[in-house]
Design an enzyme around this catalytic site. Structure first.
Site, mmCIF file in Angstrom:
data_model
loop_
_atom_site.group_PDB
_atom_site.id
_atom_site.type_symbol
_atom_site.label_atom_id
_atom_site.label_comp_id
_atom_site.label_asym_id
_atom_site.label_seq_id
_atom_site.Cartn_x
_atom_site.Cartn_y
_atom_site.Cartn_z
ATOM 1 C CD GLU A 136 -3.250 -1.085 2.000
ATOM 2 O OE1 GLU A 136 -2.893 -0.354 3.071
ATOM 3 O OE2 GLU A 136 -4.092 -2.007 1.956
ATOM 4 C CD GLU B 93 -3.940 -6.006 3.724
ATOM 5 O OE1 GLU B 93 -4.503 -5.073 4.245
ATOM 6 O OE2 GLU B 93 -2.866 -5.823 3.570
HETATM 7 C C1 FCB Z 1 -4.840 -2.065 5.261
HETATM 8 C C2 FCB Z 1 -3.295 -2.595 5.811
HETATM 9 C C3 FCB Z 1 -3.336 -3.588 6.894
HETATM 10 C C4 FCB Z 1 -4.692 -3.367 7.746
HETATM 11 C C5 FCB Z 1 -5.688 -3.287 7.012
HETATM 12 C C6 FCB Z 1 -7.139 -3.133 7.870
HETATM 13 O O1 FCB Z 1 -4.574 -0.881 4.765
HETATM 14 O O2 FCB Z 1 -2.533 -3.011 4.736
HETATM 15 O O3 FCB Z 1 -2.338 -3.334 7.590
HETATM 16 O O4 FCB Z 1 -4.566 -2.002 8.681
HETATM 17 O O5 FCB Z 1 -5.807 -1.916 6.070
#
Ligand code: FCB
Length: 437
Positions: A166, A350
């Site tokens: 990210e 994610e």
């Molecule tokens: C993302 C991050 C992770 C966590 C989630 C909820 O942005 O990569 O570390 O904080 O959100």
């Protein structure tokens, strides 16, 4: 109930994800201070004034944690290496740190889990932060060193490796919005970080390829940005936000240049000669990781910057007030393939939700529904012709949610932070039922 595994291609990878600072315990094992430790030590930055010094004590409890990944039936585990653990002062290697990741990767293989490595998930050594961190062009060379050192030790066993997690959070959220370490609100710092984070990625990929590293990618986050009303100002705010958040990184990585709508505000503050770095940034990749959680609504803002003008949305929300909108995931996967990545394999690296624990900490049926909806959204993109190769749930464990501290709970497994007891929730069982048939 989650959709059956047979709804997905045979080779589709299911995994669970974590990151070093959020679970390991940064105060142990010879790690140096990271800028997250110093950010957290500054009063007012973290909702509950906590830090990651103990976190989930994963440094000591990792065998139990990997057992939980295996027993749920996952194929893979996405984890990150801590820069401040591997190089406490940003320069010198801490052998204990590398030994830990060596054992961890072997632990995954022993359990039949594919290691999905992320080299950097935000825990920059404080020593490098003091030298300007992501604002300093030198960070690219420092980061490439980190990656090659880790690759030399564990790269032979990593099924896949991402340079960064990210970059929007590393650069914009941290240097313009000030919500994450180093907590700056400065357009010059932010613009430089927006460029250097990509330069660091390109420099690291080139160095890793020279060492023979395979299956390299990067993990980006995407967030739907909609206008809150039909005024031209709101439309423009949503478009600018989309350019900064959803286009800046992927366009540069794919050799498409920075988006004009973002350059309007950022361009004047970029480091001189930035155009000459664009080829190095656009290194060929083997896959792209997509993190997706929510959408946000924007009203007419303050000049160029949409962030100051968010409006609450009408959709159901998570514990952190993030709107739940599964179709956004389908939309991004399709849009990415169509506009940017073509036939490049995509992974959902994610997706997950925060949910307050009730009296029965194992009861998280709302999360099961959330996962089911997002798995269906992923399947819809595959049906639409997108080459999506895997889905990783965020997160295996309840953990340190950055500026929010330990309040939000994202885990498939509940963690009691007093006793460090792990208790699988219904969502963990739902994955097990799905994955083990
Ligand atoms: C993302 C991050 C992770 C966590 C989630 C909820 O942005 O990569 O570390 O904080 O959100």
């Amino acid at each position: 109930m989650l959709p059956p595994r047979s709804d997905f291609p045979d080779s589709f990878t299911f995994g669970a994800a974590t990151s070093a600072y959020q679970i390991e315990g940064s105060g142990m094992g010879g790690a140096g201070l990271s800028h997250w430790d110093t950010f957290a030590a500054t009063p007012g930055n973290i909702a509950d004034d906590s830090d990651g010094s103990r976190a989930c004590d994963h440094l000591n409890r990792w065998p139990e944690d990997l057992d939980l990944v295996r027993d749920a039936g996952f194929d893979a585990y996405r984890f990150s290496t801590s820069w401040a653990r591997v190089m406490p002062d940003g320069v010198t290697v801490n052998p204990e740190g590398l030994d830990f990741y060596d054992r961890l990767v072997d632990g995954m293989l022993d359990r039949g889990l594919k290691p999905f490595l992320t080299y950097h998930h935000w825990d920059l050594p404080a020593a490098l932060s003091a030298q300007g961190g992501w604002q300093n062009r030198d960070i690219a060379a420092r980061f490439a060193d980190l990656c090659t050192i880790i690759n030399a030790r564990i790269g032979d066993r990593a099924a896949s490796a991402a340079t960064l997690n990210e970059p929007w959070c590393i650069a914009w959220l941290s240097h313009f919005l000030g919500h994450h370490a180093p907590g700056l609100r400065d357009i010059r710092a932010a613009s430089r970080a927006m460029h250097h984070v990509l330069l660091a990625h390109g420099t690291a990929v080139r160095a890793l390829r020279a060492e023979g590293a395979r299956n390299l990618g990067i993990v980006l986050n995407f967030e739907t940005s909609h206008a809150a009303d039909d005024s031209p100002e709101a439309e423009q705010a949503a478009e600018t936000q989309d350019a900064i958040y959803n286009q800046w990184f992927i366009r540069a990585l794919m050799g498409q240049g920075y988006p004009d709508a973002a350059l309007k505000g950022i361009g004047p503050h970029l480091p001189q000669g930035w155009e000459n770095d664009m080829d190095l940034i656009a290194q060929p990749l083997d896959w792209l990781g997509v993190n997706y959680y929510t959408r946000r609504l924007y009203t007419g803002g303050h000049g160029l910057w949409p962030h100051s003008a968010e409006a609450p949305g009408p959709l159901p929300k998570t514990q952190m007030e993030w709107e739940i909108r599964p179709e956004g995931l389908t939309e991004f996967l399709i849009r990415l393939a169509r506009d940017h990545t073509g036939s490049l394999p995509l992974y959902v690296t994610e997706n997950g939700m925060s949910l307050q624990a009730g009296p029965d900490v194992t009861q998280d049926d709302r999360r099961v529904q959330f996962i089911a909806d997002h798995l269906r959204a992923t399947r819809a993109a595959i049906a639409g012709g997108v080459d999506v190769r895997g889905f990783f749930y965020w997160s295996l464990l309840d953990n340190y949610e950055w500026g929010w501290g330990y309040g939000p709970r994202f885990g498939l497994v509940h963690v009691d932070y007093e006793t460090m007891t792990r208790t699988p929730k219904s969502s963990w069982h739902a994955f097990r039922d799905m994955l083990k048939g």
